[in-house]
Structure formats: C-alpha cells, structure tokens
Design a protein around this motif. Structure first.
Motif, PDB file in Angstrom:
ATOM      1  N   UNK A 147       0.785  -1.551  -0.089  1.00  0.00           N
ATOM      2  CA  UNK A 147      -0.312  -0.141   0.192  1.00  0.00           C
ATOM      3  C   UNK A 147       0.543   1.342  -0.322  1.00  0.00           C
ATOM      4  N   UNK A 148       2.358   1.091   0.534  1.00  0.00           N
ATOM      5  CA  UNK A 148       2.987   2.438   0.476  1.00  0.00           C
ATOM      6  C   UNK A 148       3.410   2.987  -0.638  1.00  0.00           C
ATOM      7  N   UNK A 149       3.418   2.012  -1.644  1.00  0.00           N
ATOM      8  CA  UNK A 149       3.833   2.280  -2.876  1.00  0.00           C
ATOM      9  C   UNK A 149       3.144   3.032  -4.110  1.00  0.00           C
ATOM     10  N   UNK A 191      -6.522   6.538   4.470  1.00  0.00           N
ATOM     11  CA  UNK A 191      -7.392   5.917   3.236  1.00  0.00           C
ATOM     12  C   UNK A 191      -6.768   4.577   2.363  1.00  0.00           C
ATOM     13  N   UNK A 192      -5.778   5.072   1.692  1.00  0.00           N
ATOM     14  CA  UNK A 192      -4.494   4.501   0.967  1.00  0.00           C
ATOM     15  C   UNK A 192      -4.045   3.135   1.576  1.00  0.00           C
ATOM     16  N   UNK A 193      -3.782   3.541   2.858  1.00  0.00           N
ATOM     17  CA  UNK A 193      -3.241   2.447   3.959  1.00  0.00           C
ATOM     18  C   UNK A 193      -4.414   1.466   4.777  1.00  0.00           C
ATOM     19  N   UNK A 194      -5.592   1.764   4.059  1.00  0.00           N
ATOM     20  CA  UNK A 194      -6.872   1.024   4.579  1.00  0.00           C
ATOM     21  C   UNK A 194      -6.507   0.883   5.841  1.00  0.00           C
ATOM     22  N   UNK A 202      -5.025   5.726  16.753  1.00  0.00           N
ATOM     23  CA  UNK A 202      -3.696   5.939  17.164  1.00  0.00           C
ATOM     24  C   UNK A 202      -3.266   5.557  15.012  1.00  0.00           C
ATOM     25  N   UNK A 203      -4.081   6.232  14.489  1.00  0.00           N
ATOM     26  CA  UNK A 203      -4.132   5.474  12.948  1.00  0.00           C
ATOM     27  C   UNK A 203      -2.568   6.802  12.186  1.00  0.00           C
TER      28      UNK A 203
END
Length: 214
Positions: A147-149, A191-194, A202-203
């Motif tokens: 997801x980081x990509x 959102x992109x990291x789910x 603690x997102x």
C-alpha cells in the motif's frame, strides 16, 4: 518531566544530564549499563528513558534489548533510543507492535538541546519520534509492492514528517501547505493504507509502522 539516562560514556552522560537539567528536565537516575538501567526503572519508573543502543558488557544491542524489556514491563514509560549511526533495522525493531511513546534519534541531535527536549516531550506524551536522517534513508528505498507504493510523492513527504513525530500544524509549516491541505493528505494516507477510524484512534502510529516496514 523525569528522565533516566543510560549511557556508558561518563562524560557524555554527565554532559547530557547537565544540559537537560538546564532545560528544566529532572534526571532522576543515571546508568552505565543495561542491568543498572533496568534496576533504576523498576525502583522508580520515570516519564522517559534515554538509552544508547550499544552498552556494556558486549556493546552489541544491550541498550535496545533493555528498551524492549522496559516497554513490556512498564508500558507507561516512554523510551528514547540514541545511536551513533543510522541503523534503520533498530528503529523498526524498537517500534514493534506499538510505537506509541517511542523515539529513535542519532546522537548528533543531542547538540540541539531544543530538539532533544522537544523529542522527549513528544515521546512522554505518546508520540512516535524517528530521526529525520533515518526517515530520509527509508524514503530513499524504492517500494514496488504494498500500500505504501500507492502513495503520491507529496503523501510520502507528509508521511515521512509524521514518522518524525510532527503534528499537522508542523507539517503545514514545513511543506508550506495550508492546514486543510495537510488534513486532506493525511486522510488520503489513511485511506490508501487501509487504516479505518477506531474509537482508540492511533492511525498516525499505524501509518508510520506501515511506512517503516514497507
């Protein structure tokens, strides 16, 4: 704020204790090796422990191992690890499953007492603080999968500053963006990291963990 210092170099330890004292930080105990550090924390838990990665007797990662033990035995005590060199694997190992109240700085940062005391306060308050040079080393790694990509270049810049423990306001100043724009980038990162919103939110910490482990 009460701090325990663990450093085998007497001159460095005493100099750091004096600098912190001048800034209003109380050094409640000093230790020259990992066993002495653990004993001091058990006897009188401080707000934050400052510990060198490599300590006697083996000068391998005794300080880091003591930090892990303190995290397990005293979850309310913040831990700030100091290192002479960029060792990203130590930073990632230190974060473990819960990066709240954890910091990893290079010893060069000690020269800037304001930055050091700010890091101590953020760690005490439960934030994650990673040295900017360590973050930049990780930023330079190419990420092909995961997801980081999927993050944009700007989102990765924002996430890198989050990894340093910076607030949205600080990120806004650093990147010359409006607070609203930073909020949007942070939301998109989640959102992109789910990372869905939770009651115990603690997102930011979870996003940093995903970033460092990618």
């Amino acid at each position: 704020m009460r701090v325990v210092l663990a450093e085998d170099s007497v001159l460095f330890r005493q100099g750091l204790a004096r600098l912190l004292g001048d800034c209003g930080v109380t050094v409640s105990a000093e230790a020259g090796d990992a066993p002495a550090l653990l004993a001091a924390v058990r006897a009188d838990p401080p707000d934050v422990v400052v510990v060198d990665v490599r300590m006697p007797p083996g000068f391998n990662a005794e300080g880091l191992e003591a930090a892990h033990r303190i995290r397990r035995e005293h979850p309310g005590v913040g831990v700030l690890v100091l290192s002479n060199h960029i060792e990203a694997q130590h930073a990632i190992a230190l974060l473990g499953e819960d990066a709240r109240g954890v910091g990893y700085l290079l010893k060069d940062r000690v020269a800037d007492v304001t930055e050091l005391t700010d890091a101590l306060k953020r760690v005490r308050d439960g934030a994650t603080v990673i040295d900017p040079d360590v973050v930049q080393r990780l930023v330079g790694r190419r990420r092909v999968n995961g997801p980081v990509a999927r993050l944009s270049d700007r989102e990765r810049e924002v996430l890198a500053l989050m990894a340093e423990g910076r607030s949205n306001q600080a990120i806004s100043h650093r990147l010359h963006l409006s607070p609203k724009t930073v909020e949007t980038h942070v939301h998109n990162i989640f959102v992109r990291l789910g990372l869905a919103a939770t009651e115990d939110d603690h997102r930011r910490v979870l996003a940093v963990l995903a970033y460092l482990r990618a």
